[in-house]
Design a protein around this motif. Sequence first.
Motif, PDB file in Angstrom:
ATOM      1  N   ALA A  31       4.066 -19.995  -2.882  1.00 21.22           N
ATOM      2  CA  ALA A  31       4.237 -18.909  -3.851  1.00 21.22           C
ATOM      3  C   ALA A  31       4.933 -17.709  -3.203  1.00 21.22           C
ATOM      4  CB  ALA A  31       2.880 -18.475  -4.406  1.00 21.22           C
ATOM      5  N   THR A  32       5.650 -16.964  -4.041  1.00 20.71           N
ATOM      6  CA  THR A  32       6.261 -15.711  -3.611  1.00 20.71           C
ATOM      7  C   THR A  32       5.420 -14.597  -4.226  1.00 20.71           C
ATOM      8  OG1 THR A  32       8.435 -16.740  -3.497  1.00 20.71           O
ATOM      9  CG2 THR A  32       8.380 -14.333  -3.636  1.00 20.71           C
ATOM     10  N   VAL A  33       4.930 -13.713  -3.363  1.00 21.96           N
ATOM     11  CA  VAL A  33       3.972 -12.698  -3.784  1.00 21.96           C
ATOM     12  C   VAL A  33       4.558 -11.304  -3.561  1.00 21.96           C
ATOM     13  CG1 VAL A  33       1.591 -11.891  -3.494  1.00 21.96           C
ATOM     14  CG2 VAL A  33       2.156 -14.267  -2.987  1.00 21.96           C
ATOM     15  N   VAL A  34       4.475 -10.456  -4.594  1.00 20.90           N
ATOM     16  CA  VAL A  34       4.904  -9.066  -4.469  1.00 20.90           C
ATOM     17  C   VAL A  34       3.641  -8.218  -4.347  1.00 20.90           C
ATOM     18  CG1 VAL A  34       6.206  -7.171  -5.503  1.00 20.90           C
ATOM     19  CG2 VAL A  34       6.950  -9.542  -5.884  1.00 20.90           C
ATOM     20  N   LEU A  35       3.581  -7.456  -3.256  1.00 20.48           N
ATOM     21  CA  LEU A  35       2.409  -6.640  -2.951  1.00 20.48           C
ATOM     22  C   LEU A  35       2.791  -5.166  -2.880  1.00 20.48           C
ATOM     23  CD1 LEU A  35       1.238  -8.706   0.155  1.00 20.48           C
ATOM     24  CD2 LEU A  35       0.325  -8.906  -2.159  1.00 20.48           C
ATOM     25  N   VAL A  36       1.818  -4.314  -3.204  1.00 19.14           N
ATOM     26  CA  VAL A  36       2.006  -2.876  -3.018  1.00 19.14           C
ATOM     27  C   VAL A  36       0.869  -2.392  -2.122  1.00 19.14           C
ATOM     28  CG1 VAL A  36       1.988  -0.610  -4.125  1.00 19.14           C
ATOM     29  CG2 VAL A  36       3.176  -2.510  -5.219  1.00 19.14           C
ATOM     30  N   ASN A  37       1.245  -1.707  -1.035  1.00 20.67           N
ATOM     31  CA  ASN A  37       0.279  -1.113  -0.129  1.00 20.67           C
ATOM     32  C   ASN A  37      -0.408   0.033  -0.878  1.00 20.67           C
ATOM     33  OD1 ASN A  37      -0.881   0.603   1.897  1.00 20.67           O
ATOM     34  ND2 ASN A  37       0.388  -0.425   3.421  1.00 20.67           N
ATOM     35  N   THR A  38      -1.734  -0.006  -0.978  1.00 17.51           N
ATOM     36  CA  THR A  38      -2.453   0.993  -1.778  1.00 17.51           C
ATOM     37  C   THR A  38      -2.411   2.388  -1.149  1.00 17.51           C
ATOM     38  OG1 THR A  38      -4.555   0.417  -0.736  1.00 17.51           O
ATOM     39  CG2 THR A  38      -4.033  -0.690  -2.821  1.00 17.51           C
ATOM     40  N   GLU A  39      -2.167   2.469   0.165  1.00 20.15           N
ATOM     41  CA  GLU A  39      -2.127   3.780   0.828  1.00 20.15           C
ATOM     42  C   GLU A  39      -0.809   4.507   0.626  1.00 20.15           C
ATOM     43  OE1 GLU A  39      -3.288   4.145   4.940  1.00 20.15           O
ATOM     44  OE2 GLU A  39      -4.957   2.739   4.603  1.00 20.15           O
ATOM     45  N   ASN A  40       0.311   3.778   0.791  1.00 21.51           N
ATOM     46  CA  ASN A  40       1.607   4.467   0.784  1.00 21.51           C
ATOM     47  C   ASN A  40       2.559   3.975  -0.314  1.00 21.51           C
ATOM     48  OD1 ASN A  40       2.475   1.991   1.749  1.00 21.51           O
ATOM     49  ND2 ASN A  40       2.657   2.676   3.869  1.00 21.51           N
ATOM     50  N   ASP A  41       2.087   3.096  -1.184  1.00 21.94           N
ATOM     51  CA  ASP A  41       2.890   2.554  -2.288  1.00 21.94           C
ATOM     52  C   ASP A  41       4.118   1.763  -1.837  1.00 21.94           C
ATOM     53  OD1 ASP A  41       1.209   3.306  -4.306  1.00 21.94           O
ATOM     54  OD2 ASP A  41       2.253   5.185  -4.743  1.00 21.94           O
ATOM     55  N   ASP A  42       4.161   1.345  -0.567  1.00 24.89           N
ATOM     56  CA  ASP A  42       5.258   0.493  -0.101  1.00 24.89           C
ATOM     57  C   ASP A  42       5.123  -0.875  -0.742  1.00 24.89           C
ATOM     58  OD1 ASP A  42       6.323   2.432   1.489  1.00 24.89           O
ATOM     59  OD2 ASP A  42       5.686   1.561   3.398  1.00 24.89           O
TER      60      ASP A  42
END
Length: 158
Positions: free
Chosen positions: A90-101
Amino acid sequence: MKQIPMTVRGAELLKQELDFLKTTRRPEIIKAIAEAREHGDLKENAEYHAAREQQGFCEGRIQEIESKLSNCQIIDVTKLPNNGKVIFGATVVLVNTENDDEVTYQIVGDDEADIKSGLISVNSPIARGLIGKEVDETVSIVVPGGKVEFDIIEVNYI
């Protein structure tokens, strides 16, 4: 022997490398050995010893690839119904909860992993933390720099 998971792309790349080694590299090395033999005394013939060493590496890599291909389980995620769960391939798109990266990773086999290309090994800490999770979940993953929380915003089977 345990089956090794591999994506279709990963298996194809290994097959291409195997084909190159057998049809191009192996004949080049055999030719180099023949040419070096013509130079006479083999004990002090550096070209001959270098070519034999290359032959050893080439044959070893051929055996390694053949073994991997015979023990691999090729998983084609494009043929699976996407239920939003993170699985191998699978290809997963993640967002870092601290810096929104935002980062995008595809979970692949060990041989295919290339972090610069967004391909992470199924055995990496990030992949292990993601497998089985679903879109819209928040996951906490322990990485070398500590704990990082990510929101899973997309899971694609591409």
